[in-house]
Design a protein around this motif. Structure first.
Motif, PDB file in Angstrom:
ATOM      1  N   ASP A   1      50.130   3.420-115.810  1.00 47.58           N
ATOM      2  CA  ASP A   1      48.706   3.536-115.471  1.00 47.58           C
ATOM      3  C   ASP A   1      48.008   2.191-115.296  1.00 47.58           C
ATOM      4  O   ASP A   1      46.782   2.119-115.292  1.00 47.58           O
ATOM      5  N   GLU A   2      48.757   1.097-115.165  1.00 47.76           N
ATOM      6  CA  GLU A   2      48.164  -0.215-114.913  1.00 47.76           C
ATOM      7  C   GLU A   2      48.370  -0.609-113.460  1.00 47.76           C
ATOM      8  O   GLU A   2      49.299  -0.148-112.805  1.00 47.76           O
ATOM      9  N   GLY A   3      47.499  -1.491-112.996  1.00 51.21           N
ATOM     10  CA  GLY A   3      47.643  -2.024-111.660  1.00 51.21           C
ATOM     11  C   GLY A   3      46.847  -3.302-111.519  1.00 51.21           C
ATOM     12  O   GLY A   3      46.137  -3.719-112.436  1.00 51.21           O
ATOM     13  N   LEU A   4      46.965  -3.908-110.382  1.00 49.85           N
ATOM     14  CA  LEU A   4      46.215  -5.105-110.045  1.00 49.85           C
ATOM     15  C   LEU A   4      44.861  -4.656-109.511  1.00 49.85           C
ATOM     16  O   LEU A   4      44.783  -4.030-108.458  1.00 49.85           O
ATOM     17  N   ARG A   5      43.795  -4.939-110.243  1.00 54.26           N
ATOM     18  CA  ARG A   5      42.456  -4.535-109.816  1.00 54.26           C
ATOM     19  C   ARG A   5      41.828  -5.629-108.955  1.00 54.26           C
ATOM     20  O   ARG A   5      41.712  -6.773-109.379  1.00 54.26           O
ATOM     21  N   ILE A   6      41.426  -5.235-107.748  1.00 50.13           N
ATOM     22  CA  ILE A   6      40.621  -6.086-106.891  1.00 50.13           C
ATOM     23  C   ILE A   6      39.215  -5.524-106.990  1.00 50.13           C
ATOM     24  O   ILE A   6      38.973  -4.366-106.662  1.00 50.13           O
ATOM     25  N   GLU A   7      38.302  -6.357-107.466  1.00 49.44           N
ATOM     26  CA  GLU A   7      36.966  -5.860-107.757  1.00 49.44           C
ATOM     27  C   GLU A   7      35.904  -6.651-106.993  1.00 49.44           C
ATOM     28  O   GLU A   7      36.004  -7.863-106.857  1.00 49.44           O
ATOM     29  N   ALA A   8      34.917  -5.940-106.504  1.00 50.29           N
ATOM     30  CA  ALA A   8      33.753  -6.535-105.846  1.00 50.29           C
ATOM     31  C   ALA A   8      32.526  -5.879-106.455  1.00 50.29           C
ATOM     32  O   ALA A   8      32.270  -4.707-106.226  1.00 50.29           O
ATOM     33  N   ILE A   9      31.785  -6.642-107.253  1.00 46.94           N
ATOM     34  CA  ILE A   9      30.622  -6.109-107.955  1.00 46.94           C
ATOM     35  C   ILE A   9      29.368  -6.663-107.297  1.00 46.94           C
ATOM     36  O   ILE A   9      29.200  -7.882-107.186  1.00 46.94           O
TER      37      ILE A   9
END
Length: 104
Positions: free
Chosen positions: A21-29
């Motif tokens: 259930d883990e992954g590389l998160r690419i986030e744009a806030i």
């Protein structure tokens, strides 16, 4: 959404041992200011309900529905040993000098 992981970034990411259930998160806030601006981040994180999971070159990539609103349809992830990770699109560089962090 299309995600491209360049060879240098792929080499680095293949060293990461992703748990279930883990992954590389690419986030744009979105950050409120006088102009439209989003803060970008990169980290190992657990998949949430609002996340879409993409498998790119055997790497699990997580991007929330909210983050997708602030990213292009095509995202490119690259790595440079002196500059860290870079998130970009064909139109712009979102952020460089990113270090991969683990969720807390």
């Amino acid at each position: 959404m299309e995600i491209v992981i360049k060879p240098a970034a792929l080499e680095q990411l293949k060293r990461v041992e992703f748990q279930e259930d883990e992954g590389l998160r690419i986030e744009a806030i979105f950050v409120g200011s006088c102009s439209l601006y989003a803060e970008h981040d990169l980290r190992i994180d657990k998949k949430g309900e609002e996340d879409e999971l993409f498998i790119v070159e055997e790497i699990p990539v997580l991007i929330s529905k909210e983050s997708q609103k602030h990213l292009s349809d095509k995202i490119i992830l690259d790595f440079n040993p002196t500059l860290g990770y870079k998130i970009s699109s064909n139109e712009e560089v979102y952020r460089y000098n990113l270090q991969l962090k683990k969720f807390k």
